[in-house]
Design a protein around this motif. Structure first.
Motif, PDB file in Angstrom:
ATOM      1  N   HIS A 391      42.012  27.376  25.528  1.00 52.30           N
ATOM      2  CA  HIS A 391      41.886  28.833  25.471  1.00 52.30           C
ATOM      3  C   HIS A 391      41.135  29.344  26.699  1.00 52.30           C
ATOM      4  O   HIS A 391      40.108  28.785  27.093  1.00 52.30           O
ATOM      5  CB  HIS A 391      41.141  29.261  24.206  1.00 52.30           C
ATOM      6  CG  HIS A 391      40.914  30.743  24.129  1.00 52.30           C
ATOM      7  ND1 HIS A 391      41.936  31.634  23.860  1.00 52.30           N
ATOM      8  CD2 HIS A 391      39.793  31.486  24.313  1.00 52.30           C
ATOM      9  CE1 HIS A 391      41.448  32.865  23.873  1.00 52.30           C
ATOM     10  NE2 HIS A 391      40.157  32.807  24.148  1.00 52.30           N
ATOM     11  N   LEU A 392      41.662  30.390  27.319  1.00 54.32           N
ATOM     12  CA  LEU A 392      41.047  30.995  28.490  1.00 54.32           C
ATOM     13  C   LEU A 392      40.555  32.385  28.128  1.00 54.32           C
ATOM     14  O   LEU A 392      41.286  33.189  27.554  1.00 54.32           O
ATOM     15  CB  LEU A 392      42.053  31.078  29.639  1.00 54.32           C
ATOM     16  CG  LEU A 392      42.696  29.747  30.049  1.00 54.32           C
ATOM     17  CD1 LEU A 392      43.736  29.985  31.125  1.00 54.32           C
ATOM     18  CD2 LEU A 392      41.632  28.768  30.533  1.00 54.32           C
ATOM     19  N   GLY A 393      39.307  32.669  28.472  1.00 58.92           N
ATOM     20  CA  GLY A 393      38.714  33.953  28.115  1.00 58.92           C
ATOM     21  C   GLY A 393      38.991  35.038  29.129  1.00 58.92           C
ATOM     22  O   GLY A 393      39.554  34.792  30.201  1.00 58.92           O
ATOM     23  N   PRO A 394      38.590  36.271  28.812  1.00 59.52           N
ATOM     24  CA  PRO A 394      38.943  37.428  29.643  1.00 59.52           C
ATOM     25  C   PRO A 394      38.294  37.444  31.019  1.00 59.52           C
ATOM     26  O   PRO A 394      38.812  38.084  31.922  1.00 59.52           O
ATOM     27  CB  PRO A 394      38.487  38.621  28.793  1.00 59.52           C
ATOM     28  CG  PRO A 394      37.480  38.067  27.838  1.00 59.52           C
ATOM     29  CD  PRO A 394      37.911  36.671  27.571  1.00 59.52           C
ATOM     30  N   LYS A 395      37.168  36.759  31.201  1.00 61.15           N
ATOM     31  CA  LYS A 395      36.509  36.728  32.510  1.00 61.15           C
ATOM     32  C   LYS A 395      36.403  35.291  33.022  1.00 61.15           C
ATOM     33  O   LYS A 395      35.409  34.896  33.644  1.00 61.15           O
ATOM     34  CB  LYS A 395      35.112  37.361  32.415  1.00 61.15           C
ATOM     35  CG  LYS A 395      35.103  38.811  31.994  1.00 61.15           C
ATOM     36  CD  LYS A 395      35.639  39.722  33.098  1.00 61.15           C
ATOM     37  CE  LYS A 395      35.520  41.188  32.697  1.00 61.15           C
ATOM     38  NZ  LYS A 395      35.978  42.091  33.777  1.00 61.15           N
ATOM     39  N   GLU A 396      37.429  34.522  32.744  1.00 58.02           N
ATOM     40  CA  GLU A 396      37.455  33.104  33.108  1.00 58.02           C
ATOM     41  C   GLU A 396      37.123  32.881  34.586  1.00 58.02           C
ATOM     42  O   GLU A 396      36.307  32.036  34.946  1.00 58.02           O
ATOM     43  CB  GLU A 396      38.837  32.529  32.788  1.00 58.02           C
ATOM     44  CG  GLU A 396      38.928  31.034  32.886  1.00 58.02           C
ATOM     45  CD  GLU A 396      38.544  30.332  31.594  1.00 58.02           C
ATOM     46  OE1 GLU A 396      38.288  29.122  31.665  1.00 58.02           O
ATOM     47  OE2 GLU A 396      38.488  30.978  30.542  1.00 58.02           O
ATOM     48  N   GLY A 397      37.788  33.650  35.434  1.00 59.93           N
ATOM     49  CA  GLY A 397      37.576  33.489  36.865  1.00 59.93           C
ATOM     50  C   GLY A 397      36.150  33.782  37.279  1.00 59.93           C
ATOM     51  O   GLY A 397      35.568  33.076  38.122  1.00 59.93           O
ATOM     52  N   ASP A 398      35.539  34.813  36.698  1.00 60.97           N
ATOM     53  CA  ASP A 398      34.159  35.159  37.040  1.00 60.97           C
ATOM     54  C   ASP A 398      33.182  34.076  36.585  1.00 60.97           C
ATOM     55  O   ASP A 398      32.211  33.764  37.290  1.00 60.97           O
ATOM     56  CB  ASP A 398      33.778  36.497  36.398  1.00 60.97           C
ATOM     57  CG  ASP A 398      34.566  37.661  36.966  1.00 60.97           C
ATOM     58  OD1 ASP A 398      35.089  37.527  38.088  1.00 60.97           O
ATOM     59  OD2 ASP A 398      34.678  38.699  36.288  1.00 60.97           O
ATOM     60  N   VAL A 399      33.430  33.517  35.401  1.00 56.48           N
ATOM     61  CA  VAL A 399      32.563  32.450  34.900  1.00 56.48           C
ATOM     62  C   VAL A 399      32.648  31.233  35.819  1.00 56.48           C
ATOM     63  O   VAL A 399      31.629  30.629  36.186  1.00 56.48           O
ATOM     64  CB  VAL A 399      32.938  32.071  33.455  1.00 56.48           C
ATOM     65  CG1 VAL A 399      32.125  30.858  32.991  1.00 56.48           C
ATOM     66  CG2 VAL A 399      32.707  33.248  32.516  1.00 56.48           C
ATOM     67  N   ARG A 400      33.857  30.882  36.216  1.00 56.94           N
ATOM     68  CA  ARG A 400      34.017  29.729  37.093  1.00 56.94           C
ATOM     69  C   ARG A 400      33.368  29.968  38.454  1.00 56.94           C
ATOM     70  O   ARG A 400      32.825  29.043  39.072  1.00 56.94           O
ATOM     71  CB  ARG A 400      35.504  29.419  37.263  1.00 56.94           C
ATOM     72  CG  ARG A 400      36.149  28.890  35.999  1.00 56.94           C
ATOM     73  CD  ARG A 400      37.628  28.740  36.183  1.00 56.94           C
ATOM     74  NE  ARG A 400      38.280  28.199  34.995  1.00 56.94           N
ATOM     75  CZ  ARG A 400      39.577  28.100  34.843  1.00 56.94           C
ATOM     76  NH1 ARG A 400      40.381  28.527  35.799  1.00 56.94           N
ATOM     77  NH2 ARG A 400      40.097  27.594  33.746  1.00 56.94           N
ATOM     78  N   THR A 401      33.441  31.193  38.927  1.00 53.14           N
ATOM     79  CA  THR A 401      32.792  31.526  40.192  1.00 53.14           C
ATOM     80  C   THR A 401      31.291  31.303  40.097  1.00 53.14           C
ATOM     81  O   THR A 401      30.667  30.733  41.006  1.00 53.14           O
ATOM     82  CB  THR A 401      33.086  32.985  40.584  1.00 53.14           C
ATOM     83  OG1 THR A 401      34.488  33.141  40.818  1.00 53.14           O
ATOM     84  CG2 THR A 401      32.318  33.385  41.836  1.00 53.14           C
ATOM     85  N   ALA A 402      30.684  31.741  38.980  1.00 54.55           N
ATOM     86  CA  ALA A 402      29.242  31.563  38.796  1.00 54.55           C
ATOM     87  C   ALA A 402      28.866  30.082  38.792  1.00 54.55           C
ATOM     88  O   ALA A 402      27.853  29.677  39.381  1.00 54.55           O
ATOM     89  CB  ALA A 402      28.794  32.235  37.496  1.00 54.55           C
ATOM     90  N   ILE A 403      29.676  29.267  38.137  1.00 53.04           N
ATOM     91  CA  ILE A 403      29.409  27.823  38.110  1.00 53.04           C
ATOM     92  C   ILE A 403      29.566  27.227  39.504  1.00 53.04           C
ATOM     93  O   ILE A 403      28.732  26.436  39.966  1.00 53.04           O
ATOM     94  CB  ILE A 403      30.348  27.130  37.109  1.00 53.04           C
ATOM     95  CG1 ILE A 403      30.071  27.614  35.682  1.00 53.04           C
ATOM     96  CG2 ILE A 403      30.175  25.606  37.198  1.00 53.04           C
ATOM     97  CD1 ILE A 403      31.096  27.140  34.660  1.00 53.04           C
ATOM     98  N   GLY A 404      30.637  27.603  40.182  1.00 54.29           N
ATOM     99  CA  GLY A 404      30.870  27.087  41.528  1.00 54.29           C
ATOM    100  C   GLY A 404      29.766  27.465  42.499  1.00 54.29           C
ATOM    101  O   GLY A 404      29.349  26.660  43.337  1.00 54.29           O
TER     102      GLY A 404
END
Length: 432
Positions: A391-404
């Motif tokens: 399951h992918l959430g609505p701000k998936e890309g933003d969350v991954r950016t924060a982790i990266g």
């Protein structure tokens, strides 16, 4: 394109820049998308917004045979810019292209706004459901399932691409079956990296950077950075912390070239042979081939540690603000047919999201000379079949950016792993 392009290292644009980007042009105005199709014989132009080359240009010419009044203009932008600008243009109701590509890491933020997109169901897309991998089809639907926001182009079933010449110099096996046996787990991938480092050719590291590694490990879990109720679970999901710890260990063991994905330095790294392995969804093969033109036959493809996973994949959508929704929807339907997905795969490597294609001889037996004649059709068919949808959430890309960004701080020596993890948790807590 399968372009995994939910880049962990994508910079976040400021609100002011977002609004500035929103002023960019598109073929559509700020209308509601209620305009009708073109009058008979009327010359019209459709714009297609993409992030990179999707291999569509030959297909546009095929489409124009049945739509001789249509001119198609393709607009390519960098991955981050494309999605950031599209979000602004959808929000302001102006500037979007007639057809817009949206990568899997961002699709849920747009399917949450079905009123801003043409319902492809109105143009017969519901008949296509039977063609698709079920989870890929579901990703393109609004939450209530009533609007088909996007039709899938490709999936990013994972493998690992590696440089056989660098492996040989480091005393490691080069045969793809033997290489796969080196790393059935990520822990064994790290141990292999240490062995590589002991005898590594001058200037070569084991892998490019930790962003895509972390994404791949998280992508193999049943639950990622979101749970099924769209709650961000970065701080409570042990699989995310495991992926973080493994990525940090790789940094601390000196295995990383400290190069962010989809940066100019990354492209130079491919050309110079600066790293020996790279996470390799199907679409990556075309990227490597383009950036490492002097390394034909030196790259090969093996199974990824952990055995499966997905990174990337795209949907094509039709924003309502366009002037010609009928023709735009017909173009989306055409570009995503099974036949055309197969053509794109053989041309540039984006792997189809149509499972009926996987057993066809021209897919199953397809090989790439550049990758030491690797059986890419079989490799990525097997990878796609073994995918466990997440399951992918609505701000998936933003969350991954924060982790990266957190991993980058560690690589740059700006924070300890513990400090950076705490900041990651604070950063993702602000994402709403």
């Amino acid at each position: 394109m399968g372009r995994s392009h939910s880049r962990l290292l994508v910079p976040i644009m400021s609100a002011a820049m977002l609004m500035l980007a929103a002023c960019g042009g598109g073929s559509g105005g700020s209308g509601s998308g209620t305009q009708g199709s073109a009058a008979p014989g009327e010359k019209i132009k459709l714009t297609v917004g993409l992030f990179g080359d999707f291999g569509f240009k030959p297909l546009y010419e095929e489409f124009k045979k049945t739509h001789p009044n249509v001119e198609i203009e393709e607009r390519q932008a960098a991955f981050a810019d494309h999605h950031t600008n599209l979000a602004a243009r959808i929000a302001t109701g102006a500037g979007a292209a007639d057809v817009e590509a949206i990568e899997v890491g961002y699709i849920s933020s747009f399917t949450a706004q079905p009123d801003k997109f043409v319902n492809l169901k109105d143009y017969g897309a519901a008949d296509r459901q039977k063609d698709y991998l079920d989870w890929k089809w579901q990703q393109g639907l609004s939450k209530d399932g009533q609007t088909i926001v996007g039709l899938g182009t490709d999936v990013g079933g994972l493998a690992m691409c590696y440089r056989t010449d660098l492996f040989k110099e480091a005393g490691l096996p080069t045969d793809r079956e033997e290489v796969a046996k080196l790393w059935p787990t990520w822990e064994q991938y790290i141990e292999t990296g240490k062995k590589f480092t002991e005898k590594a050719p001058r200037g070569a590291k084991f892998f490019d950077g930790p962003g895509e590694i972390m994404r791949a490990i998280v992508g193999q879990a049943s639950v990622g950075v979101y749970d099924a109720q769209d709650n961000i679970v970065v701080g409570t999901n042990p699989e995310v912390k495991r992926a973080w710890d493994l990525s940090v260990q790789m940094i601390q063991d000196g295995l990383s070239a400290k190069i962010g994905a989809f940066t100019p330095e990354w492209n130079t790294g491919f050309a110079k042979g600066s790293f020996a392995t790279v996470i390799c969804p199907a679409w990556m093969t075309a990227y490597i081939q383009d950036q490492a033109k002097n390394a034909a036959g030196k790259w090969d493809i093996a199974a990824v540690p952990g055995g499966s996973g997905n990174s990337g994949g795209t949907h094509l959508t039709v924003p309502k603000q366009g002037k010609h929704p009928k023709e735009a929807a017909e173009l989306v339907m055409f570009l995503t047919t099974p036949e055309n997905q197969a053509k794109v795969f053989k041309a540039i490597g984006n792997f189809p999201s149509i499972p009926a294609l996987y057993d066809q001889p021209d897919i199953q037996n397809f090989k790439k000379d550049f990758f030491n004649n690797a059986p890419v059709g079989k490799i990525f068919s097997d990878a796609a079949r073994n995918l466990k949808p997440q399951h992918l959430g609505p701000k998936e890309g933003d969350v991954r950016t924060a982790i990266g960004n957190g991993l980058t701080r560690i690589e740059q020596g700006k924070q300890t792993p513990e400090q950076s993890w705490e900041q990651v948790l604070k950063d993702v807590a602000k994402i709403k």
